[in-house]
Design an enzyme around this catalytic site. Structure first.
Site, PDB file in Angstrom:
ATOM      1  N   THR A 190       0.723  -1.298   0.071  1.00  9.75           N
ATOM      2  CA  THR A 190      -0.030   0.221   0.074  1.00  9.75           C
ATOM      3  C   THR A 190       0.804   1.409  -0.010  1.00  9.75           C
ATOM      4  O   THR A 190       0.255   2.502  -0.061  1.00  9.75           O
ATOM      5  CB  THR A 190      -1.035   0.019   1.316  1.00  9.75           C
ATOM      6  OG1 THR A 190      -0.196   0.127   2.363  1.00  9.75           O
ATOM      7  CG2 THR A 190      -1.901  -1.216   1.491  1.00  9.75           C
ATOM      8  N   LYS A 191       2.178   1.192   0.033  1.00  8.15           N
ATOM      9  CA  LYS A 191       3.169   2.474   0.079  1.00  8.15           C
ATOM     10  C   LYS A 191       3.318   2.740  -1.374  1.00  8.15           C
ATOM     11  O   LYS A 191       2.891   2.445  -2.399  1.00  8.15           O
ATOM     12  CB  LYS A 191       4.501   1.960   0.840  1.00  8.15           C
ATOM     13  CG  LYS A 191       3.941   1.226   2.235  1.00  8.15           C
ATOM     14  CD  LYS A 191       3.396   2.260   3.271  1.00  8.15           C
ATOM     15  CE  LYS A 191       2.740   1.644   4.513  1.00  8.15           C
ATOM     16  NZ  LYS A 191       3.585   0.901   5.258  1.00  8.15           N
TER      17      LYS A 191
END
Ligand SMILES: *Cc1c(COP(=O)(O)O)cnc(C)c1O
Length: 390
Positions: A190-191
């Site tokens: 998700t980064k």
């Protein structure tokens, strides 16, 4: 029931932006037969160091930011039982890494506007046992590093920056991760740059980073790439009881091309951020504070505060209604002190950190990914309006 119109697909909260370049690189890596730590990790490390510039001469790729934080603290030789001050508004990994290093987490509340750790609260939390400060650049907004570094110098404390949200973050001309003794980054799915699972440690002290690197591969003196290369067999020596935290070439294969597009992704998220700012400005929710002058926000999370008195709906009902409309959301984060493990072990009560408690109970993160098309952003905005109108 009447047949309904085909529904738009569910909008995933943080869809990764995977392109052909990384797919081809992963295939090439597989075909090369070298999957473990090797030349692609070395290239990814060099590229990351180059992106970070002069403040991060030394880097070590690892398999997560959690591993980076843990092994970084072990490498820094902090006396067991010492206290590390961090924020209650963070992912559990920040606090767990402190515990895994045999250290004691001490929470200092956040500023209600910036949502970053409050330097006054850090000062108030210092005791004779304090050895380090672990700021988190929340949502990609830099912490007040001038004040934090001044406090660290005054009390001779280490600073270990949790930069999981902050690859692109800058503060007064310097990049996140280059202020303190160590900067730790995440490439989780998700980064802002992803390798699936992955992390990076950066720092100025070559010995500290070399020790962290060794500890991340069993405490062995030479990594496998050097051992099994074409220069002949070389014995390794175990110098310390280390961990299995090394990054693989398969992970770096993804990261190389993700990192090459890091600025493109940032531009797109910035554009989406300002679309949200404009479209949601009149609604009865609080939007993120604008970036501060002379800083660069990484635009990792777009968080809105849904306060029942004002919005007419509580946060959890808001999450449900967004979900019913096919829009994925996130919560970053419930205060660490809300979780049973820490409450039981340390007797923590969320009321002790009221700003983090309030934010944790009211915050909602809207989708913010370079994968989002303008039409997707419009869908999110419509869902927010619909949710608040009912
Ligand atoms: C994601 C995250 C971590 C952990 O990163 P991993 O790479 O998943 O270990 C740590 N701190 C913060 C603030 C994070 O958001």
């Amino acid at each position: 029931m009447l047949p309904s119109a085909p529904k738009a697909p569910f909008l995933v909260f943080a869809a990764p932006d995977i392109q052909e370049a990384e797919i081809a690189e992963v295939e090439a890596c597989l075909r090369s037969g070298w999957l473990g730590t090797g030349p692609r990790v070395a290239r990814f490390e060099a590229d990351f160091a180059a992106y970070k510039g002069t403040g991060a001469k030394h880097v070590a790729g690892v398999n997560s930011c959690t591993a980076a934080l843990h092994v970084g603290m072990v490498a820094a030789d902090i006396e067991p039982g010492s206290e590390v001050i961090t924020t209650p508004l963070t992912f559990c990994a920040t606090v767990n890494s402190i515990l895994h290093a045999d250290l004691v987490p001490v929470l200092a509340d956040v500023d209600p506007i910036t949502q970053n750790i409050d330097p006054d609260a850090i000062e108030a939390a210092i005791t004779p046992r304090t050895r380090a400060i672990m700021p988190v650049h929340f949502a990609g907004r830099p912490c007040d590093m001038d004040r934090i570094m001044a406090i660290a110098r005054k009390h001779r404390l280490l600073v270990i920056e949790d930069c999981a949200h902050a690859i692109e973050t800058e503060y007064r001309g310097a990049k996140a991760g280059t202020f303190g003794d160590l900067g730790c980054f995440s490439f989780y799915v998700t980064k802002n740059v992803i390798t699936g699972e992955g992390g990076m440690i950066v720092g100025r002290d070559p010995e500290l980073i070399a020790r962290a690197r060794m500890l991340a591969l069993h405490g062995m003196s030479k990594d496998a790439w050097h051992r099994f290369g074409d220069s002949g067999y070389r014995h390794y020596q175990v110098m310390e009881c280390g961990f299995k935290y090394n990054m693989m070439d398969l992970q770096a294969a993804i990261g190389l091309h993700q990192l090459a597009r890091v600025e493109q992704g940032w531009e797109r998220r910035r554009a989406i951020w300002s679309m949200y700012d404009q479209a949601l400005g009149e609604l009865p929710v609080r939007l993120p504070a604008p970036p501060e002058p002379d800083t660069r926000h990484a635009f990792h999370l777009y968080t809105v505060m849904v306060e029942k008195e004002r919005a007419g709906i509580d946060r959890d009902a808001f999450l449900d209604r967004m979900n019913q409309q096919g829009v994925g959301t996130g919560v970053h984060y419930l205060s660490v002190a809300e979780h049973p493990y820490y409450r039981e072990r340390f007797g923590w009560n969320p009321e002790q950190w009221p700003n983090a408690m309030r934010i944790g109970r009211n915050t909602v993160s809207l989708p913010l990914s370079p994968k989002l098309q303008d039409a997707d952003v419009a869908r999110v905005v419509d869902a927010v309006k619909e949710t608040l109108a009912n």
